[in-house]
Motif scaffolding. Sequence first.
Motif, PDB file in Angstrom:
ATOM      1  N   ASN A   1      82.614  14.485  98.340  1.00  0.00           N
ATOM      2  CA  ASN A   1      84.035  14.226  97.364  1.00  0.00           C
ATOM      3  C   ASN A   1      84.881  15.119  98.077  1.00  0.00           C
ATOM      4  OD1 ASN A   1      85.784  16.824  96.409  1.00  0.00           O
ATOM      5  ND2 ASN A   1      85.749  15.085  94.597  1.00  0.00           N
ATOM      6  N   LEU A   2      85.770  14.312  98.298  1.00  0.00           N
ATOM      7  CA  LEU A   2      86.359  14.886 100.114  1.00  0.00           C
ATOM      8  C   LEU A   2      88.250  14.517  99.315  1.00  0.00           C
ATOM      9  CD1 LEU A   2      85.949  12.618 103.380  1.00  0.00           C
ATOM     10  CD2 LEU A   2      85.069  14.692 102.315  1.00  0.00           C
ATOM     11  N   LYS A   3      88.741  16.055  99.855  1.00  0.00           N
ATOM     12  CA  LYS A   3      89.761  16.490  99.706  1.00  0.00           C
ATOM     13  C   LYS A   3      90.566  16.985 100.533  1.00  0.00           C
ATOM     14  CE  LYS A   3      89.278  19.163  96.183  1.00  0.00           C
ATOM     15  NZ  LYS A   3      89.443  20.565  95.126  1.00  0.00           N
ATOM     16  N   ASP A   4      91.420  16.266 100.911  1.00  0.00           N
ATOM     17  CA  ASP A   4      93.051  16.560 101.782  1.00  0.00           C
ATOM     18  C   ASP A   4      94.321  16.913 101.485  1.00  0.00           C
ATOM     19  OD1 ASP A   4      94.406  14.358 101.066  1.00  0.00           O
ATOM     20  OD2 ASP A   4      93.750  13.425 102.194  1.00  0.00           O
TER      21      ASP A   4
ATOM     22  N   CYS B   1      88.645  13.159 112.211  1.00  0.00           N
ATOM     23  CA  CYS B   1      88.800  12.015 113.186  1.00  0.00           C
ATOM     24  C   CYS B   1      88.853  12.173 113.782  1.00  0.00           C
ATOM     25  CB  CYS B   1      89.341  10.773 111.219  1.00  0.00           C
ATOM     26  SG  CYS B   1      89.478   9.327 113.191  1.00  0.00           S
ATOM     27  N   TYR B   2      88.442  12.115 115.192  1.00  0.00           N
ATOM     28  CA  TYR B   2      89.158  12.603 116.627  1.00  0.00           C
ATOM     29  C   TYR B   2      90.046  10.485 117.409  1.00  0.00           C
ATOM     30  CZ  TYR B   2      84.347  10.246 118.079  1.00  0.00           C
ATOM     31  OH  TYR B   2      83.371   9.795 117.919  1.00  0.00           O
ATOM     32  N   ASN B   3      90.463  10.097 116.266  1.00  0.00           N
ATOM     33  CA  ASN B   3      91.240   9.185 116.709  1.00  0.00           C
ATOM     34  C   ASN B   3      92.654   9.365 115.971  1.00  0.00           C
ATOM     35  OD1 ASN B   3      91.638   6.140 118.092  1.00  0.00           O
ATOM     36  ND2 ASN B   3      91.800   5.659 115.810  1.00  0.00           N
ATOM     37  N   CYS B   4      92.236   9.425 114.788  1.00  0.00           N
ATOM     38  CA  CYS B   4      93.940  10.027 114.235  1.00  0.00           C
ATOM     39  C   CYS B   4      94.086  10.533 113.986  1.00  0.00           C
ATOM     40  CB  CYS B   4      94.008   9.001 112.291  1.00  0.00           C
ATOM     41  SG  CYS B   4      92.689   9.096 111.435  1.00  0.00           S
ATOM     42  N   TYR B   5      93.084  11.602 113.997  1.00  0.00           N
ATOM     43  CA  TYR B   5      92.880  13.054 113.836  1.00  0.00           C
ATOM     44  C   TYR B   5      93.954  13.892 112.221  1.00  0.00           C
ATOM     45  CZ  TYR B   5      94.113  13.178 118.657  1.00  0.00           C
ATOM     46  OH  TYR B   5      94.065  13.006 120.196  1.00  0.00           O
ATOM     47  N   TYR B   6      92.899  12.728 111.493  1.00  0.00           N
ATOM     48  CA  TYR B   6      92.773  12.623 109.953  1.00  0.00           C
ATOM     49  C   TYR B   6      91.837  13.877 109.127  1.00  0.00           C
ATOM     50  CZ  TYR B   6      92.009  12.131 104.845  1.00  0.00           C
ATOM     51  OH  TYR B   6      91.894  12.387 103.786  1.00  0.00           O
ATOM     52  N   ILE B   7      92.240  15.198 108.462  1.00  0.00           N
ATOM     53  CA  ILE B   7      91.276  16.149 108.342  1.00  0.00           C
ATOM     54  C   ILE B   7      90.579  16.075 106.587  1.00  0.00           C
ATOM     55  CG2 ILE B   7      90.976  18.411 108.425  1.00  0.00           C
ATOM     56  CD1 ILE B   7      90.949  17.828 111.212  1.00  0.00           C
ATOM     57  N   ALA B   8      89.981  16.281 106.426  1.00  0.00           N
ATOM     58  CA  ALA B   8      89.060  16.311 104.731  1.00  0.00           C
ATOM     59  C   ALA B   8      89.107  17.283 104.704  1.00  0.00           C
ATOM     60  CB  ALA B   8      88.554  15.023 103.736  1.00  0.00           C
ATOM     61  N   TRP B   9      88.215  17.756 103.861  1.00  0.00           N
ATOM     62  CA  TRP B   9      87.473  18.727 103.382  1.00  0.00           C
ATOM     63  C   TRP B   9      86.562  18.554 102.413  1.00  0.00           C
ATOM     64  CZ3 TRP B   9      87.020  23.371 106.285  1.00  0.00           C
ATOM     65  CH2 TRP B   9      88.903  23.733 106.581  1.00  0.00           C
TER      66      TRP B   9
ATOM     67  N   PRO C   1      87.899   7.407 106.535  1.00  0.00           N
ATOM     68  CA  PRO C   1      88.542   6.612 105.453  1.00  0.00           C
ATOM     69  C   PRO C   1      90.447   6.382 105.580  1.00  0.00           C
ATOM     70  CG  PRO C   1      87.867   8.792 105.076  1.00  0.00           C
ATOM     71  CD  PRO C   1      87.006   8.651 106.417  1.00  0.00           C
ATOM     72  N   ASN C   2      90.430   7.337 106.776  1.00  0.00           N
ATOM     73  CA  ASN C   2      91.784   6.937 106.708  1.00  0.00           C
ATOM     74  C   ASN C   2      92.396   5.628 107.947  1.00  0.00           C
ATOM     75  OD1 ASN C   2      94.587   7.563 106.777  1.00  0.00           O
ATOM     76  ND2 ASN C   2      94.144   8.726 108.852  1.00  0.00           N
ATOM     77  N   CYS C   3      91.492   5.747 109.378  1.00  0.00           N
ATOM     78  CA  CYS C   3      92.050   4.718 110.234  1.00  0.00           C
ATOM     79  C   CYS C   3      91.409   3.445 109.906  1.00  0.00           C
ATOM     80  CB  CYS C   3      92.008   5.589 111.465  1.00  0.00           C
ATOM     81  SG  CYS C   3      90.970   5.954 112.305  1.00  0.00           S
TER      82      CYS C   3
END
Length: 78
Positions: free
Chosen positions: A57-60, A30-38, A7-9
């Motif tokens: 339901n995702l939360k960062d 995400c192993y492309n942009c290293y975005y993390i969500a829970w 959802p980020n990149c």
Amino acid sequence: MATHICPNCKEDSFTWSIDEEESSLTKWGCYNCYYIAWEDETLERVCSNCGKKAEFNLKDDTKEYWWCWNCCRVTPIP
Ligand SMILES: [Zn+2]
Ligand SMILES: [Zn+2]
């Protein structure tokens, strides 16, 4: 392991891993942009766009939103 559209990149590089200490939360990264969500597994719901029970339901660090892994729709939660 299956990957999903981040959802980020928007690359097909988003995947989950089990976090054993917090059992109701799944960590997505995400192993492309290293975005993390829970993801809160108790809040999974049917996506009103594609009709599948695929909306999580995702939360960062800054926001919370609904994200459908099937059709990739993102719905921000105010
Ligand atoms: Zn990404
Ligand atoms: Zn959907």
